[in-house]
Design a protein around this motif. Structure first.
Motif, PDB file in Angstrom:
ATOM      1  N   ASP A   1      34.733  45.049  34.720  1.00  0.00           N
ATOM      2  CA  ASP A   1      34.794  44.514  36.085  1.00  0.00           C
ATOM      3  C   ASP A   1      36.227  44.463  36.596  1.00  0.00           C
ATOM      4  N   LEU A   2      37.172  44.139  35.729  1.00  0.00           N
ATOM      5  CA  LEU A   2      38.574  44.028  36.144  1.00  0.00           C
ATOM      6  C   LEU A   2      39.233  45.390  36.330  1.00  0.00           C
ATOM      7  N   GLU A   3      38.605  46.455  35.807  1.00  0.00           N
ATOM      8  CA  GLU A   3      39.181  47.795  35.943  1.00  0.00           C
ATOM      9  C   GLU A   3      39.285  48.227  37.404  1.00  0.00           C
ATOM     10  N   GLN A   4      38.483  47.604  38.292  1.00  0.00           N
ATOM     11  CA  GLN A   4      38.502  48.011  39.694  1.00  0.00           C
ATOM     12  C   GLN A   4      39.847  47.723  40.356  1.00  0.00           C
ATOM     13  N   PHE A   5      40.660  46.848  39.758  1.00  0.00           N
ATOM     14  CA  PHE A   5      41.946  46.509  40.352  1.00  0.00           C
ATOM     15  C   PHE A   5      43.081  47.396  39.833  1.00  0.00           C
ATOM     16  N   LYS A   6      42.765  48.271  38.898  1.00  0.00           N
ATOM     17  CA  LYS A   6      43.770  49.193  38.376  1.00  0.00           C
ATOM     18  C   LYS A   6      43.734  50.480  39.185  1.00  0.00           C
ATOM     19  N   PRO A   7      44.888  51.215  39.257  1.00  0.00           N
ATOM     20  CA  PRO A   7      46.200  50.889  38.700  1.00  0.00           C
ATOM     21  C   PRO A   7      47.139  50.272  39.723  1.00  0.00           C
ATOM     22  N   ASP A   8      46.655  50.031  40.960  1.00  0.00           N
ATOM     23  CA  ASP A   8      47.559  49.579  42.021  1.00  0.00           C
ATOM     24  C   ASP A   8      48.081  48.170  41.778  1.00  0.00           C
TER      25      ASP A   8
ATOM     26  N   LEU B   1      34.232  34.906  40.597  1.00  0.00           N
ATOM     27  CA  LEU B   1      35.476  35.052  39.836  1.00  0.00           C
ATOM     28  C   LEU B   1      36.262  36.267  40.308  1.00  0.00           C
ATOM     29  N   LEU B   2      35.585  37.402  40.454  1.00  0.00           N
ATOM     30  CA  LEU B   2      36.280  38.626  40.866  1.00  0.00           C
ATOM     31  C   LEU B   2      36.816  38.515  42.288  1.00  0.00           C
ATOM     32  N   GLN B   3      36.114  37.801  43.160  1.00  0.00           N
ATOM     33  CA  GLN B   3      36.617  37.586  44.514  1.00  0.00           C
ATOM     34  C   GLN B   3      37.894  36.757  44.489  1.00  0.00           C
ATOM     35  N   GLU B   4      37.943  35.744  43.609  1.00  0.00           N
ATOM     36  CA  GLU B   4      39.148  34.930  43.477  1.00  0.00           C
ATOM     37  C   GLU B   4      40.294  35.743  42.898  1.00  0.00           C
ATOM     38  N   VAL B   5      39.978  36.621  41.926  1.00  0.00           N
ATOM     39  CA  VAL B   5      41.014  37.505  41.380  1.00  0.00           C
ATOM     40  C   VAL B   5      41.571  38.402  42.464  1.00  0.00           C
ATOM     41  N   ASP B   6      40.704  38.936  43.314  1.00  0.00           N
ATOM     42  CA  ASP B   6      41.146  39.795  44.412  1.00  0.00           C
ATOM     43  C   ASP B   6      42.093  39.039  45.338  1.00  0.00           C
TER      44      ASP B   6
ATOM     45  N   ASP C   1      49.793  41.878  34.780  1.00  0.00           N
ATOM     46  CA  ASP C   1      49.019  41.879  33.543  1.00  0.00           C
ATOM     47  C   ASP C   1      47.890  40.854  33.640  1.00  0.00           C
ATOM     48  N   VAL C   2      46.739  41.198  33.077  1.00  0.00           N
ATOM     49  CA  VAL C   2      45.592  40.291  33.047  1.00  0.00           C
ATOM     50  C   VAL C   2      45.182  40.104  31.596  1.00  0.00           C
ATOM     51  N   ARG C   3      45.067  38.849  31.158  1.00  0.00           N
ATOM     52  CA  ARG C   3      44.651  38.528  29.804  1.00  0.00           C
ATOM     53  C   ARG C   3      43.227  37.976  29.817  1.00  0.00           C
ATOM     54  N   ILE C   4      42.466  38.354  28.827  1.00  0.00           N
ATOM     55  CA  ILE C   4      41.105  37.832  28.675  1.00  0.00           C
ATOM     56  C   ILE C   4      41.047  37.060  27.364  1.00  0.00           C
ATOM     57  N   LYS C   5      40.614  35.811  27.457  1.00  0.00           N
ATOM     58  CA  LYS C   5      40.481  34.986  26.264  1.00  0.00           C
ATOM     59  C   LYS C   5      39.035  34.524  26.165  1.00  0.00           C
ATOM     60  N   ALA C   6      38.315  35.072  25.193  1.00  0.00           N
ATOM     61  CA  ALA C   6      36.891  34.768  25.041  1.00  0.00           C
ATOM     62  C   ALA C   6      36.657  34.060  23.715  1.00  0.00           C
ATOM     63  N   ASN C   7      35.685  33.174  23.707  1.00  0.00           N
ATOM     64  CA  ASN C   7      35.312  32.468  22.489  1.00  0.00           C
ATOM     65  C   ASN C   7      34.880  33.474  21.426  1.00  0.00           C
ATOM     66  N   LEU C   8      35.329  33.243  20.180  1.00  0.00           N
ATOM     67  CA  LEU C   8      35.070  34.211  19.113  1.00  0.00           C
ATOM     68  C   LEU C   8      33.582  34.344  18.788  1.00  0.00           C
ATOM     69  N   HIS C   9      32.753  33.363  19.232  1.00  0.00           N
ATOM     70  CA  HIS C   9      31.321  33.434  18.963  1.00  0.00           C
ATOM     71  C   HIS C   9      30.562  34.188  20.053  1.00  0.00           C
ATOM     72  N   LEU C  10      31.264  34.601  21.106  1.00  0.00           N
ATOM     73  CA  LEU C  10      30.602  35.345  22.172  1.00  0.00           C
ATOM     74  C   LEU C  10      30.408  36.792  21.746  1.00  0.00           C
ATOM     75  N   PRO C  11      29.325  37.429  22.190  1.00  0.00           N
ATOM     76  CA  PRO C  11      29.128  38.848  21.866  1.00  0.00           C
ATOM     77  C   PRO C  11      30.254  39.703  22.433  1.00  0.00           C
ATOM     78  N   TYR C  12      30.522  40.793  21.761  1.00  0.00           N
ATOM     79  CA  TYR C  12      31.547  41.721  22.218  1.00  0.00           C
ATOM     80  C   TYR C  12      31.250  42.253  23.621  1.00  0.00           C
ATOM     81  N   GLU C  13      29.956  42.394  23.945  1.00  0.00           N
ATOM     82  CA  GLU C  13      29.582  42.951  25.236  1.00  0.00           C
ATOM     83  C   GLU C  13      30.087  42.095  26.403  1.00  0.00           C
ATOM     84  N   VAL C  14      30.264  40.776  26.193  1.00  0.00           N
ATOM     85  CA  VAL C  14      30.748  39.906  27.264  1.00  0.00           C
ATOM     86  C   VAL C  14      32.173  40.289  27.649  1.00  0.00           C
ATOM     87  N   VAL C  15      33.033  40.488  26.641  1.00  0.00           N
ATOM     88  CA  VAL C  15      34.424  40.892  26.904  1.00  0.00           C
ATOM     89  C   VAL C  15      34.457  42.302  27.481  1.00  0.00           C
ATOM     90  N   ARG C  16      33.606  43.173  26.948  1.00  0.00           N
ATOM     91  CA  ARG C  16      33.574  44.551  27.447  1.00  0.00           C
ATOM     92  C   ARG C  16      33.200  44.592  28.919  1.00  0.00           C
TER      93      ARG C  16
END
Length: 236
Positions: free
Chosen positions: A215-222, A180-185, A195-210
């Motif tokens: 992982d997506l922070e590596q593309f910031k801020p450029d 996924l991250l390679q495709e984002v790159d 802008d990047v939006r994350i949409k996660a199922n409400l039943h998923l643990p918070y740690e998954v979104v975190r």
């Protein structure tokens, strides 16, 4: 020891510390006496003389010994005068000012503001079927360059990741975050401030979104301007 004249140099014996100094100039000896470094019981002798003499027995130095001042009548009168003592009373906690420290409140308000901004973005496409946490309002405008990442579970309970851009209806799905991250790159190549939006199922643990956000922070801020989480509209 002859005492009728001041010799140029003296040997000094400080009795209390048992320390001896040789060939100390006369002027230095007198300075030591006035400074209190030498006491009447300490011993001196002219350099080259064998016999020691007490400092108090040498008339050449007795004039430099400190003398106690005589008591005056005024001293007795001052001793009888009342003494004013200032007492600094410690203030009780209830006497303190009732000023409220607003800085922690401002910090909490800013954190909540950022949280609500992150949870009011909307994305479209195939990930619209993912159940997200409800909110009163959400943003309806969608940037055509915006990337969105969906996170859900398949029938076997395994995590599935979706990736799309803008309002496109089709999205690629991945089982591995590295793919996924390679495709984002690849999709961000040549772009800036997306802008990047994350949409996660409400039943998923918070740690998954975190973890995905980390992982997506590596593309910031450029190339990535912001990483936000999406919520759905709250039912009436």
């Amino acid at each position: 020891m002859p005492d009728n004249q001041a010799f140029s140099f003296y040997d000094v014996w400080i009795v209390e510390t048992n320390a001896a100094y040789r060939k100390v100039p006369y002027t230095v000896v007198t300075d030591w006496i006035q400074q209190g470094r030498l006491l009447p019981n300490d011993k001196l002798r002219p350099s080259g003389v064998k016999e020691w003499s007490r400092l108090s027995d040498l008339s050449s130095f007795t004039a430099f010994l400190p003398r106690a001042e005589r008591h005056r009548a005024e001293d007795a009168a001052e001793a009888m005068e009342p003494v004013e003592v200032e007492i600094a009373w410690k203030r009780r906690p209830e006497d303190e000012d009732d000023d409220v420290d607003m800085i922690p409140l401002i910090d909490v308000s800013l954190v909540l503001l950022v949280f609500f901004i992150m949870t009011t973005a909307a994305i479209g496409g195939v990930v619209s079927t993912i159940r997200t946490p409800p909110a009163e309002h959400k943003l309806l405008a969608i940037d055509k360059n915006m990337l969105w990442v969906g996170i859900d579970r398949d029938g076997e309970g395994q995590l599935v990741y979706y990736l799309g851009q803008g309002e496109q209806k089709e999205a690629k799905n991945f089982r591995d975050t590295r793919q996924l991250l390679q495709e984002v790159d690849d999709m961000l190549r040549g772009q800036r401030q997306v802008d990047v939006r994350i949409k996660a199922n409400l039943h998923l643990p918070y740690e998954v979104v975190r973890d995905m956000t980390s992982d997506l922070e590596q593309f910031k801020p450029d190339r990535v301007k912001s990483i936000l989480a999406e919520v759905s509209e709250k039912l009436p």
